[in-house]
Scaffold this active site. Sequence first.
Site, PDB file in Angstrom:
ATOM      1  N   GLN A  37       0.846  -1.193   0.000  1.00 53.01           N
ATOM      2  CA  GLN A  37       0.000   0.000   0.000  1.00 53.01           C
ATOM      3  C   GLN A  37       0.883   1.246   0.000  1.00 53.01           C
ATOM      4  O   GLN A  37       0.398   2.363  -0.142  1.00 53.01           O
ATOM      5  CB  GLN A  37      -0.886   0.035   1.244  1.00 53.01           C
ATOM      6  CG  GLN A  37      -1.801  -1.154   1.405  1.00 53.01           C
ATOM      7  CD  GLN A  37      -2.452  -1.150   2.768  1.00 53.01           C
ATOM      8  OE1 GLN A  37      -3.507  -0.530   2.975  1.00 53.01           O
ATOM      9  NE2 GLN A  37      -1.828  -1.812   3.730  1.00 53.01           N
ATOM     10  N   VAL A  72       3.704   4.076  -0.888  1.00 52.21           N
ATOM     11  CA  VAL A  72       3.994   4.855  -2.102  1.00 52.21           C
ATOM     12  C   VAL A  72       5.466   5.287  -2.110  1.00 52.21           C
ATOM     13  O   VAL A  72       5.867   6.107  -2.927  1.00 52.21           O
ATOM     14  CB  VAL A  72       3.069   6.095  -2.171  1.00 52.21           C
ATOM     15  CG1 VAL A  72       1.610   5.663  -2.290  1.00 52.21           C
ATOM     16  CG2 VAL A  72       3.244   7.021  -0.973  1.00 52.21           C
ATOM     17  N   ASP A  73       6.283   4.697  -1.180  1.00 52.69           N
ATOM     18  CA  ASP A  73       7.639   5.219  -0.974  1.00 52.69           C
ATOM     19  C   ASP A  73       8.715   4.541  -1.819  1.00 52.69           C
ATOM     20  O   ASP A  73       9.860   4.989  -1.834  1.00 52.69           O
ATOM     21  CB  ASP A  73       8.017   5.134   0.530  1.00 52.69           C
ATOM     22  CG  ASP A  73       7.923   3.711   1.105  1.00 52.69           C
ATOM     23  OD1 ASP A  73       7.650   3.587   2.314  1.00 52.69           O
ATOM     24  OD2 ASP A  73       8.105   2.733   0.346  1.00 52.69           O
ATOM     25  N   HIS A 132      -1.378   1.572  -4.291  1.00 53.63           N
ATOM     26  CA  HIS A 132      -1.723   2.991  -4.134  1.00 53.63           C
ATOM     27  C   HIS A 132      -0.783   3.922  -4.881  1.00 53.63           C
ATOM     28  O   HIS A 132      -0.724   5.109  -4.582  1.00 53.63           O
ATOM     29  CB  HIS A 132      -1.739   3.354  -2.633  1.00 53.63           C
ATOM     30  CG  HIS A 132      -2.780   2.602  -1.866  1.00 53.63           C
ATOM     31  ND1 HIS A 132      -2.717   2.429  -0.505  1.00 53.63           N
ATOM     32  CD2 HIS A 132      -3.906   1.967  -2.268  1.00 53.63           C
ATOM     33  CE1 HIS A 132      -3.771   1.733  -0.098  1.00 53.63           C
ATOM     34  NE2 HIS A 132      -4.503   1.424  -1.143  1.00 53.63           N
ATOM     35  N   CYS A 184      -0.138  19.745 -22.019  1.00 55.44           N
ATOM     36  CA  CYS A 184      -1.506  20.309 -22.162  1.00 55.44           C
ATOM     37  C   CYS A 184      -1.768  21.476 -21.217  1.00 55.44           C
ATOM     38  O   CYS A 184      -2.842  22.075 -21.243  1.00 55.44           O
ATOM     39  CB  CYS A 184      -2.542  19.207 -21.915  1.00 55.44           C
ATOM     40  SG  CYS A 184      -2.671  18.735 -20.181  1.00 55.44           S
ATOM     41  N   ALA A 200       8.397  -4.855  12.621  1.00 56.34           N
ATOM     42  CA  ALA A 200       8.665  -5.705  11.457  1.00 56.34           C
ATOM     43  C   ALA A 200      10.165  -5.872  11.236  1.00 56.34           C
ATOM     44  O   ALA A 200      10.628  -6.941  10.823  1.00 56.34           O
ATOM     45  CB  ALA A 200       8.024  -5.078  10.223  1.00 56.34           C
TER      46      ALA A 200
HETATM   47  C1  BV8 Z   1     -11.673   3.223  -3.513  1.00 56.53           C
HETATM   48  C2  BV8 Z   1      -1.916   6.974  -1.326  1.00 56.53           C
HETATM   49  C3  BV8 Z   1     -13.566   3.114  -4.902  1.00 56.53           C
HETATM   50  C4  BV8 Z   1      -2.035   8.443  -1.092  1.00 56.53           C
HETATM   51  C5  BV8 Z   1      -3.577   5.917   0.144  1.00 56.53           C
HETATM   52  C6  BV8 Z   1     -15.016  -0.006   1.198  1.00 56.53           C
HETATM   53  C7  BV8 Z   1     -14.728  -0.400  -0.097  1.00 56.53           C
HETATM   54  C8  BV8 Z   1     -14.096   0.471  -0.974  1.00 56.53           C
HETATM   55  C9  BV8 Z   1     -13.719   1.754  -0.535  1.00 56.53           C
HETATM   56  C10 BV8 Z   1     -13.993   2.129   0.749  1.00 56.53           C
HETATM   57  C11 BV8 Z   1     -14.639   1.255   1.616  1.00 56.53           C
HETATM   58  N1  BV8 Z   1     -14.789   1.903   2.783  1.00 56.53           N
HETATM   59  C12 BV8 Z   1     -14.233   3.129   2.700  1.00 56.53           C
HETATM   60  C13 BV8 Z   1     -13.759   3.307   1.476  1.00 56.53           C
HETATM   61  C14 BV8 Z   1     -13.127   4.530   0.989  1.00 56.53           C
HETATM   62  C15 BV8 Z   1     -11.620   4.553   1.233  1.00 56.53           C
HETATM   63  C16 BV8 Z   1     -11.200   4.000   2.553  1.00 56.53           C
HETATM   64  O1  BV8 Z   1     -10.758   2.872   2.662  1.00 56.53           O
HETATM   65  N2  BV8 Z   1     -11.306   4.814   3.584  1.00 56.53           N
HETATM   66  C17 BV8 Z   1     -10.849   4.381   4.903  1.00 56.53           C
HETATM   67  C18 BV8 Z   1     -10.127   5.523   5.598  1.00 56.53           C
HETATM   68  C19 BV8 Z   1     -12.046   3.886   5.671  1.00 56.53           C
HETATM   69  N3  BV8 Z   1     -10.939   3.833   0.181  1.00 56.53           N
HETATM   70  C20 BV8 Z   1     -10.662   4.483  -0.957  1.00 56.53           C
HETATM   71  O2  BV8 Z   1     -11.033   5.614  -1.187  1.00 56.53           O
HETATM   72  C21 BV8 Z   1      -9.891   3.725  -2.015  1.00 56.53           C
HETATM   73  N4  BV8 Z   1     -10.563   3.891  -3.260  1.00 56.53           N
HETATM   74  O3  BV8 Z   1     -12.090   2.365  -2.820  1.00 56.53           O
HETATM   75  O4  BV8 Z   1     -12.297   3.665  -4.632  1.00 56.53           O
HETATM   76  C22 BV8 Z   1     -13.907   3.529  -6.268  1.00 56.53           C
HETATM   77  C23 BV8 Z   1     -14.150   2.538  -7.217  1.00 56.53           C
HETATM   78  C24 BV8 Z   1     -14.504   2.928  -8.496  1.00 56.53           C
HETATM   79  C25 BV8 Z   1     -14.598   4.290  -8.821  1.00 56.53           C
HETATM   80  C26 BV8 Z   1     -14.344   5.271  -7.864  1.00 56.53           C
HETATM   81  C27 BV8 Z   1     -13.985   4.891  -6.565  1.00 56.53           C
HETATM   82  C28 BV8 Z   1      -8.509   4.315  -2.206  1.00 56.53           C
HETATM   83  C29 BV8 Z   1      -7.679   4.102  -0.984  1.00 56.53           C
HETATM   84  C30 BV8 Z   1      -6.229   4.544  -1.252  1.00 56.53           C
HETATM   85  C31 BV8 Z   1      -5.936   5.823  -0.516  1.00 56.53           C
HETATM   86  N5  BV8 Z   1      -4.536   6.203  -0.698  1.00 56.53           N
HETATM   87  N6  BV8 Z   1      -2.299   6.250  -0.102  1.00 56.53           N
HETATM   88  C32 BV8 Z   1      -0.964   8.947  -0.169  1.00 56.53           C
HETATM   89  O5  BV8 Z   1      -0.168   8.148   0.371  1.00 56.53           O
HETATM   90  O6  BV8 Z   1      -0.911  10.184  -0.004  1.00 56.53           O
HETATM   91  S1  BV8 Z   1      -3.946   5.065   1.519  1.00 56.53           S
HETATM   92  C33 BV8 Z   1      -2.800   5.212   2.743  1.00 56.53           C
HETATM   93  O7  BV8 Z   1      -3.270   4.342   3.761  1.00 56.53           O
HETATM   94  C34 BV8 Z   1      -1.385   4.740   2.445  1.00 56.53           C
HETATM   95  O8  BV8 Z   1      -1.220   4.162   1.189  1.00 56.53           O
HETATM   96  C35 BV8 Z   1      -1.191   3.666   3.515  1.00 56.53           C
HETATM   97  O9  BV8 Z   1      -0.297   2.674   3.135  1.00 56.53           O
HETATM   98  C36 BV8 Z   1      -2.557   3.144   3.596  1.00 56.53           C
HETATM   99  C37 BV8 Z   1      -2.912   2.230   4.686  1.00 56.53           C
HETATM  100  O10 BV8 Z   1      -2.449   2.772   5.895  1.00 56.53           O
HETATM  101  P1  BV8 Z   1      -1.313   1.935   6.642  1.00 56.53           P
HETATM  102  O11 BV8 Z   1      -0.242   1.635   5.682  1.00 56.53           O
HETATM  103  O12 BV8 Z   1      -1.946   0.781   7.305  1.00 56.53           O
HETATM  104  O13 BV8 Z   1      -0.738   2.989   7.639  1.00 56.53           O
HETATM  105  P2  BV8 Z   1      -1.256   3.319   9.106  1.00 56.53           P
HETATM  106  O14 BV8 Z   1      -0.479   4.498   9.569  1.00 56.53           O
HETATM  107  O15 BV8 Z   1      -2.758   3.361   9.123  1.00 56.53           O
HETATM  108  O16 BV8 Z   1      -0.844   2.035   9.972  1.00 56.53           O
HETATM  109  C38 BV8 Z   1       0.500   1.696  10.143  1.00 56.53           C
HETATM  110  C39 BV8 Z   1       0.510   0.453  11.014  1.00 56.53           C
HETATM  111  O17 BV8 Z   1       1.874   0.044  11.177  1.00 56.53           O
HETATM  112  C40 BV8 Z   1      -0.031   0.698  12.404  1.00 56.53           C
HETATM  113  O18 BV8 Z   1      -0.972  -0.321  12.717  1.00 56.53           O
HETATM  114  C41 BV8 Z   1       1.189   0.590  13.323  1.00 56.53           C
HETATM  115  O19 BV8 Z   1       0.888  -0.040  14.563  1.00 56.53           O
HETATM  116  C42 BV8 Z   1       2.098  -0.291  12.521  1.00 56.53           C
HETATM  117  N7  BV8 Z   1       3.544  -0.055  12.740  1.00 56.53           N
HETATM  118  C43 BV8 Z   1       4.163   1.115  12.985  1.00 56.53           C
HETATM  119  N8  BV8 Z   1       5.494   0.893  13.078  1.00 56.53           N
HETATM  120  C44 BV8 Z   1       5.692  -0.436  12.855  1.00 56.53           C
HETATM  121  C45 BV8 Z   1       4.446  -1.049  12.646  1.00 56.53           C
HETATM  122  N9  BV8 Z   1       4.304  -2.365  12.416  1.00 56.53           N
HETATM  123  C46 BV8 Z   1       5.432  -3.113  12.390  1.00 56.53           C
HETATM  124  N10 BV8 Z   1       6.671  -2.607  12.570  1.00 56.53           N
HETATM  125  C47 BV8 Z   1       6.836  -1.278  12.811  1.00 56.53           C
HETATM  126  N11 BV8 Z   1       8.070  -0.786  13.015  1.00 56.53           N
END
Ligand code: BV8
Length: 253
Positions: free
Chosen positions: A104, A106-107, A122, A153, A234
């Site tokens: 997921q 983007v880095d 993503h 464009c 990790a």
């Molecule tokens: C879409 C790019 C449909 C941008 C990102 C149900 C079905 C479909 C869609 C939805 C749905 N419900 C809601 C939605 C809408 C939405 C969504 O999911 N919202 C959420 C907030 C509820 N989804 C979307 O909009 C997606 N699109 O479904 O489109 C569609 C279909 C047809 C036509 C039109 C539309 C698009 C989602 C993509 C969004 N873009 N990134 C950018 O980066 O700027 S998402 C973003 O979140 C990043 O990519 C990131 O990778 C991703 C997930 O987050 P995590 O990676 O999990 O990061 P987080 O900080 O949350 O957690 C980190 C974890 O690591 C923590 O648990 C922590 O404890 C742990 N950790 C920390 N350190 C360590 C560690 N673990 C191990 N070792 C360590 N050292």
Amino acid sequence: MTQQSIASELIAALRVASHVVALTGSGISAESGVPTFRDAQTGLWSKYEPEELATPAAFKRNPKLVWDWYTWRRELIAAAAPNDAHRALVTLAEQVPHFTLITQNVDGLHQAAGSPSVIELHGNIQRTKCLTEEIIIEQWDEHPDRPPHCPNCGSCLRPDVVWFGEPLPTAALSQALDAVGRCDLFLSVGTSALVQPAASLALEAQSTGAQVAEINLQSTPLSPYADFVLRGQAGKILPTLVRTIIEGPSARS
Ligand code: BV8
């Protein structure tokens, strides 16, 4: 069960798995110094939630603010290097018959670590595309007061990432679903399992008979369903798992 016994059981499963899928989130890059997606943002970005910036509406409303946010993140990532977790997945891929890496993130750190094939659900912040033509643009004239414009464009340029509300790249999602349907072991690493549809892949794999392992610092909505849960960094857990597979008794022949 202790973490140790869970790790031993996961190692045994990895030793006999024929197709392993790993899905990573920003937690795998945390030990490279890249803030996770939901870490509190720092500096002038501390007052913004990523979800409110990573959307087409935010870019339409204030393209410069969003462009500058990505510039800030690109600079953070440029200063980061892959960590032991990224490298452990490169090694693991060499130890199992079939391995699919889905991220997921983007880095681009998996590619920098040497992973030969990465499914980027993503997109990638290092790539920039035309807002209208959706083609990747390599060079442009910077402008102090606004995001750069497409040299072809004249539209705004934007990062080649998937914003909330945008569909995932069709090819990447179908490759991921294909691998998920065929795998027998699914690793969820460093993700809060909140963002859809990526967060559904683990249970999709389990529904077709795969075992699911979660390697994450905190519990997530996936934790109660996972067959193996290893709580921790990790960068510590993955290298230990992989080292044991390579060096341990009855190592994979
Ligand atoms: C879409 C790019 C449909 C941008 C990102 C149900 C079905 C479909 C869609 C939805 C749905 N419900 C809601 C939605 C809408 C939405 C969504 O999911 N919202 C959420 C907030 C509820 N989804 C979307 O909009 C997606 N699109 O479904 O489109 C569609 C279909 C047809 C036509 C039109 C539309 C698009 C989602 C993509 C969004 N873009 N990134 C950018 O980066 O700027 S998402 C973003 O979140 C990043 O990519 C990131 O990778 C991703 C997930 O987050 P995590 O990676 O999990 O990061 P987080 O900080 O949350 O957690 C980190 C974890 O690591 C923590 O648990 C922590 O404890 C742990 N950790 C920390 N350190 C360590 C560690 N673990 C191990 N070792 C360590 N050292």
